[in-house]
Motif scaffolding. Sequence first.
Motif, short mmCIF file in Angstrom:
data_model
loop_
_atom_site.label_atom_id
_atom_site.label_comp_id
_atom_site.label_asym_id
_atom_site.label_seq_id
_atom_site.Cartn_x
_atom_site.Cartn_y
_atom_site.Cartn_z
N GLU A 46 0.83 -1.20 0.00
CA GLU A 46 0.00 0.00 0.00
C GLU A 46 0.87 1.26 0.00
OE1 GLU A 46 -4.16 -1.07 2.09
OE2 GLU A 46 -2.48 -0.85 3.48
N PRO A 47 0.30 2.40 -0.39
CA PRO A 47 1.07 3.65 -0.42
C PRO A 47 1.73 3.96 0.92
CG PRO A 47 -1.00 3.95 -1.58
CD PRO A 47 -1.07 2.59 -0.93
N GLN A 48 2.99 4.38 0.86
CA GLN A 48 3.81 4.79 2.00
C GLN A 48 4.16 3.63 2.93
OE1 GLN A 48 5.11 7.73 1.75
NE2 GLN A 48 3.80 8.11 -0.03
N VAL A 63 9.33 -4.40 -10.77
CA VAL A 63 8.09 -3.66 -10.53
C VAL A 63 7.07 -3.97 -11.62
CG1 VAL A 63 7.05 -1.39 -10.17
CG2 VAL A 63 9.40 -1.81 -9.42
N LEU A 64 5.88 -4.39 -11.20
CA LEU A 64 4.80 -4.73 -12.13
C LEU A 64 3.82 -3.57 -12.30
CD1 LEU A 64 3.98 -8.34 -10.88
CD2 LEU A 64 5.28 -7.73 -12.93
N GLU A 65 3.40 -2.99 -11.18
CA GLU A 65 2.42 -1.90 -11.21
C GLU A 65 2.76 -0.88 -10.13
OE1 GLU A 65 -1.49 -3.42 -10.64
OE2 GLU A 65 -1.47 -4.69 -12.42
N GLY A 66 2.37 0.36 -10.37
CA GLY A 66 2.57 1.40 -9.36
C GLY A 66 4.00 1.90 -9.33
N GLU A 67 4.38 2.39 -8.15
CA GLU A 67 5.71 2.99 -7.99
C GLU A 67 6.34 2.51 -6.69
OE1 GLU A 67 6.47 7.34 -8.81
OE2 GLU A 67 6.84 7.33 -6.64
N LEU A 68 7.51 1.92 -6.79
CA LEU A 68 8.29 1.51 -5.62
C LEU A 68 9.61 2.26 -5.64
CD1 LEU A 68 7.99 -2.40 -5.34
CD2 LEU A 68 7.00 -0.69 -3.82
N MET A 73 -1.77 1.19 -4.94
CA MET A 73 -1.13 -0.08 -4.62
C MET A 73 -0.02 -0.38 -5.63
SD MET A 73 -1.46 -2.68 -2.42
CE MET A 73 -3.16 -2.97 -1.92
N ALA A 74 1.10 -0.85 -5.13
CA ALA A 74 2.21 -1.25 -6.01
C ALA A 74 2.33 -2.77 -5.99
CB ALA A 74 3.52 -0.61 -5.54
N ARG A 75 2.59 -3.36 -7.14
CA ARG A 75 2.78 -4.81 -7.26
C ARG A 75 4.16 -5.08 -7.83
NH1 ARG A 75 0.16 -6.93 -11.07
NH2 ARG A 75 0.37 -9.05 -10.31
N TYR A 76 4.76 -6.18 -7.38
CA TYR A 76 6.12 -6.47 -7.80
C TYR A 76 6.41 -7.97 -7.67
CZ TYR A 76 6.67 -6.49 -2.73
OH TYR A 76 6.52 -6.76 -1.38
N LEU A 77 7.46 -8.40 -8.34
CA LEU A 77 8.00 -9.73 -8.16
C LEU A 77 9.27 -9.61 -7.32
CD1 LEU A 77 7.67 -11.28 -11.74
CD2 LEU A 77 6.19 -11.67 -9.76
N LEU A 78 9.43 -10.52 -6.37
CA LEU A 78 10.61 -10.54 -5.52
C LEU A 78 11.34 -11.86 -5.73
CD1 LEU A 78 12.35 -9.50 -3.12
CD2 LEU A 78 10.71 -10.63 -1.60
N ILE A 79 12.62 -11.78 -6.05
CA ILE A 79 13.45 -12.96 -6.26
C ILE A 79 14.46 -13.08 -5.13
CG2 ILE A 79 15.02 -14.16 -7.83
CD1 ILE A 79 13.88 -12.38 -10.07
#
Length: 201
Positions: free
Chosen positions: A81-83, A100-105, A139-145
Amino acid sequence: MKRSTCNLQQARMRAWLIAGCAAATLQSAKVVVAGEHASEVKRAPIVVSPGEGQPTSRFGHLKAASEDTLGAYALVEGAMEPQEGPPPHTHSREDEAWYVLEGELSFQVGERVIVGTPGTFVLAPRGIRHRFWNSGKQMARYLLILSPPGLEKYFQERLAIPGRDPSKSLYDQSPDFREKEEALSRKYGLTSEGEQPTPRR
């Protein structure tokens, strides 16, 4: 034209990421049998559908664990979630990478700060202090390896800590929860730099 170039770059990054994971898996699939040459291990394909996988956080799911990749890597699909974001910390056992898939990280790896939009790949080698947070407004979405794998078990054990409030972020729990989480972090070779406010832009 600019949008087409951006889409092409993102497609190339996704292809590179998938190819890298596949190569690591194939490399780890070679095992040595006593007194014989290395041979390939025959395994069945693994498919994890959208929304499936063991939970790793309120919005995260484990897509591939150590046993799925013969110890090559673990893959987590996460959302934030934001922040929201963890305090600065250091891994002693694994490298950590995000796509990063969506949003901003946003990321701070060592002294470098990166604002990641869809298509951004960031690698934090073990031993380097880092942090990441959702610096956007959605909301930001991402893949983590995780490589080598193992830390995915930390995420799962953290969810099982007694007293966790499932309606709150893992970073907004009670002092008792935080104390137990710190002990769990030490078990998995994580060193936290303490609570600090998430940088805001």
